[in-house]
Design a protein around this motif. Structure first.
Motif, PDB file in Angstrom:
ATOM      1  N   GLY A 240       0.817  -1.210   0.000  1.00  0.00           N
ATOM      2  CA  GLY A 240       0.000   0.000   0.000  1.00  0.00           C
ATOM      3  C   GLY A 240       0.845   1.252   0.000  1.00  0.00           C
ATOM      4  N   ALA A 241       1.947   1.224   0.780  1.00  0.00           N
ATOM      5  CA  ALA A 241       2.843   2.383   0.808  1.00  0.00           C
ATOM      6  C   ALA A 241       3.512   2.594  -0.543  1.00  0.00           C
ATOM      7  CB  ALA A 241       3.895   2.189   1.903  1.00  0.00           C
ATOM      8  N   MET A 242       3.893   1.506  -1.197  1.00  0.00           N
ATOM      9  CA  MET A 242       4.511   1.616  -2.525  1.00  0.00           C
ATOM     10  C   MET A 242       3.581   2.340  -3.488  1.00  0.00           C
ATOM     11  SD  MET A 242       6.152  -2.215  -2.843  1.00  0.00           S
ATOM     12  CE  MET A 242       6.184  -2.158  -4.638  1.00  0.00           C
ATOM     13  N   GLU A 243       2.322   1.927  -3.513  1.00  0.00           N
ATOM     14  CA  GLU A 243       1.370   2.535  -4.438  1.00  0.00           C
ATOM     15  C   GLU A 243       1.115   3.998  -4.068  1.00  0.00           C
ATOM     16  OE1 GLU A 243       0.595   0.967  -6.971  1.00  0.00           O
ATOM     17  OE2 GLU A 243       0.875  -1.143  -6.496  1.00  0.00           O
TER      18      GLU A 243
ATOM     19  N   ALA B  69       4.142   6.192  -5.007  1.00  0.00           N
ATOM     20  CA  ALA B  69       4.219   6.440  -6.448  1.00  0.00           C
ATOM     21  C   ALA B  69       3.165   7.454  -6.873  1.00  0.00           C
ATOM     22  CB  ALA B  69       4.057   5.132  -7.211  1.00  0.00           C
ATOM     23  N   ALA B  70       1.933   7.307  -6.370  1.00  0.00           N
ATOM     24  CA  ALA B  70       0.864   8.232  -6.736  1.00  0.00           C
ATOM     25  C   ALA B  70       1.179   9.648  -6.258  1.00  0.00           C
ATOM     26  CB  ALA B  70      -0.461   7.753  -6.140  1.00  0.00           C
ATOM     27  N   SER B  71       1.641   9.784  -5.029  1.00  0.00           N
ATOM     28  CA  SER B  71       1.970  11.111  -4.496  1.00  0.00           C
ATOM     29  C   SER B  71       3.108  11.754  -5.278  1.00  0.00           C
ATOM     30  CB  SER B  71       2.352  11.000  -3.013  1.00  0.00           C
ATOM     31  OG  SER B  71       1.270  10.519  -2.248  1.00  0.00           O
ATOM     32  N   PHE B  72       4.077  10.926  -5.644  1.00  0.00           N
ATOM     33  CA  PHE B  72       5.205  11.466  -6.397  1.00  0.00           C
ATOM     34  C   PHE B  72       4.745  11.990  -7.758  1.00  0.00           C
ATOM     35  CE2 PHE B  72       8.937  11.378  -9.065  1.00  0.00           C
ATOM     36  CZ  PHE B  72       9.910  11.909  -8.228  1.00  0.00           C
TER      37      PHE B  72
ATOM     38  N   LEU C  55      -0.807   9.074 -14.588  1.00  0.00           N
ATOM     39  CA  LEU C  55      -0.067   8.047 -13.849  1.00  0.00           C
ATOM     40  C   LEU C  55      -0.484   8.023 -12.376  1.00  0.00           C
ATOM     41  CD1 LEU C  55       3.496   8.490 -15.382  1.00  0.00           C
ATOM     42  CD2 LEU C  55       1.956   6.563 -15.706  1.00  0.00           C
ATOM     43  N   ALA C  56      -0.709   9.211 -11.806  1.00  0.00           N
ATOM     44  CA  ALA C  56      -1.161   9.271 -10.409  1.00  0.00           C
ATOM     45  C   ALA C  56      -2.510   8.588 -10.252  1.00  0.00           C
ATOM     46  CB  ALA C  56      -1.241  10.726  -9.948  1.00  0.00           C
ATOM     47  N   GLU C  57      -3.412   8.810 -11.213  1.00  0.00           N
ATOM     48  CA  GLU C  57      -4.725   8.173 -11.149  1.00  0.00           C
ATOM     49  C   GLU C  57      -4.602   6.654 -11.236  1.00  0.00           C
ATOM     50  OE1 GLU C  57      -6.777   9.979 -14.345  1.00  0.00           O
ATOM     51  OE2 GLU C  57      -7.177  11.862 -13.281  1.00  0.00           O
ATOM     52  N   VAL C  58      -3.675   6.190 -12.089  1.00  0.00           N
ATOM     53  CA  VAL C  58      -3.452   4.748 -12.209  1.00  0.00           C
ATOM     54  C   VAL C  58      -2.978   4.170 -10.879  1.00  0.00           C
ATOM     55  CG1 VAL C  58      -1.979   2.994 -13.279  1.00  0.00           C
ATOM     56  CG2 VAL C  58      -3.038   4.765 -14.691  1.00  0.00           C
ATOM     57  N   GLU C  59      -2.020   4.854 -10.232  1.00  0.00           N
ATOM     58  CA  GLU C  59      -1.496   4.353  -8.960  1.00  0.00           C
ATOM     59  C   GLU C  59      -2.554   4.364  -7.866  1.00  0.00           C
ATOM     60  OE1 GLU C  59       1.274   2.871  -8.572  1.00  0.00           O
ATOM     61  OE2 GLU C  59       2.077   3.300 -10.546  1.00  0.00           O
ATOM     62  N   ARG C  60      -3.383   5.407  -7.814  1.00  0.00           N
ATOM     63  CA  ARG C  60      -4.469   5.416  -6.832  1.00  0.00           C
ATOM     64  C   ARG C  60      -5.433   4.262  -7.090  1.00  0.00           C
ATOM     65  NH1 ARG C  60      -2.463   8.273  -2.757  1.00  0.00           N
ATOM     66  NH2 ARG C  60      -1.994  10.428  -3.332  1.00  0.00           N
ATOM     67  N   GLY C  61      -5.665   3.978  -8.355  1.00  0.00           N
ATOM     68  CA  GLY C  61      -6.518   2.842  -8.691  1.00  0.00           C
ATOM     69  C   GLY C  61      -5.910   1.527  -8.246  1.00  0.00           C
ATOM     70  N   HIS C  62      -4.563   1.425  -8.296  1.00  0.00           N
ATOM     71  CA  HIS C  62      -3.892   0.226  -7.806  1.00  0.00           C
ATOM     72  C   HIS C  62      -4.221   0.001  -6.331  1.00  0.00           C
ATOM     73  CE1 HIS C  62      -0.487   0.211 -11.046  1.00  0.00           C
ATOM     74  NE2 HIS C  62      -1.704   0.085 -11.538  1.00  0.00           N
TER      75      HIS C  62
END
Length: 322
Positions: free
Chosen positions: A103-106, A109-112, A132-139
């Motif tokens: 969860g922290a990884m995702e 990445a999204a915050s970055f 890309l941020a939206e994709v990571e939040r979706g992850h």
């Protein structure tokens, strides 16, 4: 080394592809580590790895449509300030910690990507970062769905039992073996020295040497007896450290009373009585641990350790008094 804001849209997309590929390998590694003991959590990470590979494939298709076949050899390590994954950081994590780290990884990445989008002056790059941020939040949301699907009540109970078993094998058992050895085996040399010399300081030195020597010996014995690859007992170095420390602690416990200065009235008697009390407490602790983690009836565990401890203590007293 470039900063993230200095990358071209082509390089950003290539970096995202490489990042998704690396994260999928990490999740796959989690699954492989967990599969023998935690099959439900292993299935969760298998699905997460598959999700990452799907996102990688989608990004790759978008890259090829826009920029062609060739991907620049760009990695996280090549970009200053980009989130990096160390190849060894996940070793030894339990399933719950792995899920937290995933969860922290995702989230990282999204915050970055979101911060990078705010800083970027190029509209195309900014839009790419936002997507890309939206994709990571979706992850992250997808990971929660997968956890609910895999970790049913029965699966969670099974994994709790497996965690308890591994905790006993990796920490309790080597620690208990060390505590028993340190508490019992050092009794003979300690009390032999005590009754042979009636000198507290010399007795303490014997106890200190016996405790440290036994700790080193037991630590190496535990570490070299089993590398954990077949039995699943975990890191041999960690088991050896736990066993060695507990051995030394067990011996030092009843050696410390002999630090009572020899100049005190009845110094030897005071130290010996205190040492006997400590021995009784050590044997009681051993019995309690065996009852708690080894399912041994308390009376049986107490009888066994007291019998062994008394025999070793008497051997030391008899030899020291000879």
């Amino acid at each position: 080394m470039k900063a993230l804001g200095d990358l071209t849209p082509r390089e950003v997309l290539a970096l995202a592809i490489a990042s998704e590929e690396e994260d999928s390998r990490i999740y796959q590694s989690f699954a492989e580590q967990l599969r023998p003991d935690f099959p439900a959590s292993a299935g969760l990470f298998e699905d997460m790895a598959q999700e990452e590979r799907g996102h990688r494939d989608a990004l790759t298709a978008a890259y090829r449509e826009r920029f062609g076949q060739h991907l620049p050899p760009l990695r996280r390590e090549d970009v200053r300030g980009f989130v990096k994954r160390r190849p060894f950081w996940w070793d030894g994590l339990d399933p719950a910690r792995m899920r937290q780290e995933a969860g922290a990884m995702e989230a990282q990445a999204a915050s970055f990507y979101e911060r990078a989008a705010d800083l970027s002056r190029d509209l195309d790059v900014r839009g790419l970062f936002t997507r890309l941020a939206e994709v990571e939040r979706g992850h992250g949301r997808r990971a929660e769905d997968l956890e609910s699907a895999h970790l049913t009540e029965s699966a969670a109970a099974g994994e709790a039992a497996a965690r308890h078993r591994l905790f006993v094998l990796r920490y309790v058992q080597p620690g208990l073996a060390g505590l028993i050895d340190g508490s019992v085996s050092t009794l003979a040399p300690l009390f032999a020295a005590a009754f042979a010399t009636h000198n507290n300081w010399q007795t303490f030195l014997v106890g200190l040497a016996a405790s440290i020597g036994a700790g080193i010996s037991m630590g190496f014995t535990e570490a070299l007896s089993d590398d954990g690859s077949i039995t699943g007992r975990g890191s041999p170095a960690l088991r050896g450290l736990v066993c060695g420390l507990m051995t030394a602690v067990g011996g030092l416990g009843h050696s410390l009373p002999y630090l009572v200065p020899d100049g005190w009235p009845n110094a030897f008697a005071i130290a010996t009585v205190l040492a006997a009390i400590v021995v009784a407490l050590e044997l009681l602790a051993i019995s309690t641990i065996r009852t708690r983690y080894m399912a041994t009836p308390f009376w049986r565990a107490t009888l066994q350790v007291i019998l062994g401890g008394v025999l070793v203590l008497l051997a030391g007293v008899v030899i020291g008094s000879a």
